[in-house]
Design an enzyme around this catalytic site. Sequence first.
Site, PDB file in Angstrom:
ATOM      1  N   ARG A 182       0.845  -1.198   0.000  1.00 21.45           N
ATOM      2  CA  ARG A 182       0.000   0.000   0.000  1.00 21.45           C
ATOM      3  C   ARG A 182       0.883   1.252   0.000  1.00 21.45           C
ATOM      4  O   ARG A 182       1.529   1.546   0.997  1.00 21.45           O
ATOM      5  CB  ARG A 182      -0.938   0.021   1.215  1.00 21.45           C
ATOM      6  CG  ARG A 182      -1.801   1.287   1.255  1.00 21.45           C
ATOM      7  CD  ARG A 182      -2.980   1.181   2.203  1.00 21.45           C
ATOM      8  NE  ARG A 182      -2.605   1.166   3.611  1.00 21.45           N
ATOM      9  CZ  ARG A 182      -3.488   1.233   4.606  1.00 21.45           C
ATOM     10  NH1 ARG A 182      -4.790   1.312   4.344  1.00 21.45           N
ATOM     11  NH2 ARG A 182      -3.084   1.200   5.864  1.00 21.45           N
ATOM     12  N   ASP A 468      -3.481   2.689  14.070  1.00 18.93           N
ATOM     13  CA  ASP A 468      -2.721   3.392  13.040  1.00 18.93           C
ATOM     14  C   ASP A 468      -3.285   4.803  12.906  1.00 18.93           C
ATOM     15  O   ASP A 468      -4.060   5.260  13.752  1.00 18.93           O
ATOM     16  CB  ASP A 468      -2.696   2.617  11.715  1.00 18.93           C
ATOM     17  CG  ASP A 468      -4.065   2.552  11.028  1.00 18.93           C
ATOM     18  OD1 ASP A 468      -5.014   3.220  11.485  1.00 18.93           O
ATOM     19  OD2 ASP A 468      -4.175   1.841  10.014  1.00 18.93           O
TER      20      ASP A 468
END
EC number: 2.3.3.9
Length: 567
Positions: A182, A468
Amino acid sequence: MIGLGSYGYTAPSSKKINAYDVPQGVDIRGRFDEEFAKILTKDALQFVADLQREFRNHIKYAMECRKEAKRRYNEGALPGFDPATRYIREGKWTCVPFPPAVADRRVEITGPVERKMIINALNSGAKVFMADFEDALSPSWENLMRGQINLKDAVEGTITFNDKARNRVYKLNNEIAKLFVRPRGWHLPEAHIFIDGEPATGCLVDFGLYFYHNYATFRNTQGQGFGPFFYLPKMENSREAKIWNSVFEKAEKMAGIEKGSIRATVLIETLPAVFQMDEIFYELRDHSVGLNCGRWDYIFSYVKTFQGHPDRLLPDRGQVGMTQHFMRSYSDLLIRTCHRRGVHAMGGMAAQIPIRDDPTANEAAFELVRKDKQREVKAGHDGTWAAHPGLIKTCMEVFTNNMGNTPNQIETVKRDYASNLTEDDLLQRPRGVRTMEGLRLNTRVGIQYLAAWLTGSGSVPLYNLMEDAATAEISRVQIWQWLKYGVELDGDGLGVRVNHVFGRVVEEEMARIEREVGKEKFKKGMYKEACKIFTRQCTASTLDDFLTLDAYNYIVIHHPKDVSSKL
């Protein structure tokens, strides 16, 4: 057709020069390191520069379109389906068939591109590992470059990690997960690399360097003739998907590989994107392998999109789960859209961390995971996400018990009733209450996450969850929304307004953080700096689009002061 690596540069001189050898117009301002130089080769940088030059104006225009959409929403407009693309939504077309290598994606593990994490994730028993340059990584120069080195070693199968503290060497098993990467979102710059006098686009650096160094090996070892594979974050519409498709086609052409080799799963984690899922697929139909429910960022985007709408205030974020009507509608429509177009519909994150010193709490946490995954597989998802290797077995059991030996549910669960979902279903106001504990949790989690991010960690264990950037973002925008509209904490009988208590809450939560982490760690950490940034963002008159854009300025370090490349 130009094969990568054939730009025609002469071999570098054997004379040692402590600067990167760069093509014209490229300036590296990050620290020089001989290991980094193996990634930042002249040809690799030329490839990144070619991508930047071809697509930068398209990217700038897409970012301007985001600003224009925000202006409309702030003036009272609502996101919705585009009448002009109705023919795409109603058309009978499919994406190209998915590669056999990724037919089975029952459980995917995610994590930053750190060396030990990569090995443990690939060995975890998950079907896929999504290696993250985005929300789970603090994008310091060191982290980004070491991440590229680590991925190159992983693709080549040579990656090892010597843990001296545990006297253990980590290496790959014979059977490993399939690797997806990603890159960062379109909005994030890479301020350590300048191209033609301006910072490079972060995602083009992440994608370009990884693709350049790994596409050939990956296709032979992991992709069974396809790949590399990617996850694409933070998109808001099909215009942005079209840019990615063009990037993929250019990369394939320059590498001399077949069109459609590169494959990507798109995260649907912004509110505008849920109305554009068919259109996003249509733009990426030669390169798509599905969509994913990025649910924390989706809730963050809900607040951000409706920042000018005082009638759409969120309750405590812990109450905004997948059983809320607007969240269930989003999930059902995603599954229906994916399966109608012949690709995977991936479920959301299980962020729990095993609690080894408390068996009762640990079992309660795992029961939450089982229930969440049971809901996903029954709804029709083809797979799910987990943040910790310790969750893989539990998640896999739930999906396998429901799916048997079938690798996915694309043909068996169609969710046709979701075609009746309306804009009102997708925008329905969430229900719930707001509490002092919700405010406190947002404050201390947001500050602690940001403190870790500023010191190089983007994936942070907090209160038995792996957090996150999405968690920090939702914490920030929720407090901002509550402050802006003078919300009353109505869920615990206090009846006080957030504006009257926020300053005191920040002080008390900072004291609690210091007690929990210890005075020494608190003193050495960047908790006070994080507190200043976080509270400034929460109390700003206008809402910043991303916390990490502001915080990024604190981690950019240029070496030396003027230039670090040989022009």
